[in-house]
Design an enzyme around this catalytic site. Structure first.
Site, PDB file in Angstrom:
ATOM      1  N   GLU A   1      -5.442   5.133  -5.368  1.00  0.00           N
ATOM      2  CA  GLU A   1      -4.398   4.310  -5.986  1.00  0.00           C
ATOM      3  C   GLU A   1      -4.799   3.909  -7.404  1.00  0.00           C
ATOM      4  O   GLU A   1      -3.978   3.931  -8.324  1.00  0.00           O
ATOM      5  CB  GLU A   1      -4.149   3.036  -5.154  1.00  0.00           C
ATOM      6  CG  GLU A   1      -3.823   3.290  -3.702  1.00  0.00           C
ATOM      7  CD  GLU A   1      -5.044   3.305  -2.783  1.00  0.00           C
ATOM      8  OE1 GLU A   1      -4.907   2.831  -1.644  1.00  0.00           O
ATOM      9  OE2 GLU A   1      -6.127   3.781  -3.200  1.00  0.00           O
TER      10      GLU A   1
ATOM     11  N   HIS B   1     -10.836   4.448  -6.149  1.00  0.00           N
ATOM     12  CA  HIS B   1      -9.825   4.723  -5.127  1.00  0.00           C
ATOM     13  C   HIS B   1      -8.658   5.542  -5.675  1.00  0.00           C
ATOM     14  O   HIS B   1      -8.374   5.524  -6.877  1.00  0.00           O
ATOM     15  CB  HIS B   1      -9.321   3.410  -4.539  1.00  0.00           C
ATOM     16  CG  HIS B   1     -10.352   2.708  -3.719  1.00  0.00           C
ATOM     17  ND1 HIS B   1     -10.083   1.567  -3.008  1.00  0.00           N
ATOM     18  CD2 HIS B   1     -11.664   2.990  -3.477  1.00  0.00           C
ATOM     19  CE1 HIS B   1     -11.175   1.172  -2.366  1.00  0.00           C
ATOM     20  NE2 HIS B   1     -12.146   2.021  -2.647  1.00  0.00           N
TER      21      HIS B   1
ATOM     22  N   CYS C   1      -7.094  -2.610  -4.781  1.00  0.00           N
ATOM     23  CA  CYS C   1      -5.956  -1.771  -5.157  1.00  0.00           C
ATOM     24  C   CYS C   1      -4.656  -2.558  -5.064  1.00  0.00           C
ATOM     25  O   CYS C   1      -3.767  -2.392  -5.908  1.00  0.00           O
ATOM     26  CB  CYS C   1      -5.890  -0.527  -4.279  1.00  0.00           C
ATOM     27  SG  CYS C   1      -7.237   0.637  -4.597  1.00  0.00           S
TER      28      CYS C   1
ATOM     29  N   CYS D   1      -6.553  -1.088  -0.247  1.00  0.00           N
ATOM     30  CA  CYS D   1      -7.478  -2.205  -0.074  1.00  0.00           C
ATOM     31  C   CYS D   1      -7.006  -3.370  -0.944  1.00  0.00           C
ATOM     32  O   CYS D   1      -6.055  -3.244  -1.727  1.00  0.00           O
ATOM     33  CB  CYS D   1      -8.897  -1.781  -0.461  1.00  0.00           C
ATOM     34  SG  CYS D   1      -9.129  -1.584  -2.247  1.00  0.00           S
TER      35      CYS D   1
END
Length: 159
Positions: free
Chosen positions: A84, A82, A113, A110
């Site tokens: 992040e 991801h 993260c 999410c």
């Protein structure tokens, strides 16, 4: 002679950069960009895609689509990392502290993260679009991380 130009607010500026970073994404389902900022300085950026040296989903096809995994579930069933996570990892690779920083992200993080964001010491998240993971919001709230939906039309311009 000064130009009569309206500059974007700092929040708009950093969110615009997060949106630009998202354009580097190789995910076939959702392009996400993230920018980590402290004291109006960019510390790190990240976008979603496969780890360095690993073929991207744009080349291999989306594993999540093949397995019909709904959005917000079974995050481990993906070749990608991801945005992040990439931003946090890039800061770590270069020895940059992101404690007390602000995260600008095109999407709400999410739950995986969110856990990384909490432990990295990021204190505020601005995001554009939601994400189907209620556990994320619950943990961020419990940890005292401010989560703010960015509304571009309400942002003031700076002279």
């Amino acid at each position: 002679m000064p130009l009569d130009v309206q500059r974007p607010s700092w929040k708009s500026y950093f969110m615009d950069i997060a949106s630009l970073v998202a354009k580097r994404s190789t995910c076939t389902r959702r392009a996400v960009g993230a920018v980590i900022v402290k004291e109006k300085r960019i510390l790190s950026t990240g976008y979603n895609g496969a780890p360095t040296g690993v073929r991207h989903c744009s080349e291999t096809g989306c594993l999540r689509a093949k397995l019909q995994v709904p959005s917000g579930e079974r995050h481990e069933l993906c070749r990608g990392i991801h945005a992040e996570q990439n931003a946090i990892i890039q800061a770590a690779c270069y020895g940059i502290s992101i404690k007390e920083a602000i995260l600008y992200c095109t999407h709400l993080p999410c739950s995986i993260c969110a856990k990384m964001i909490i432990n990295a010491g990021i204190k505020t998240i601005y995001y554009l679009s939601g994400y189907a993971d209620p556990l994320s919001q619950e943990m961020l709230e419990e940890a005292g991380v401010a989560v703010i939906r960015f509304e571009p039309e309400s942002e003031e311009k700076t002279p």
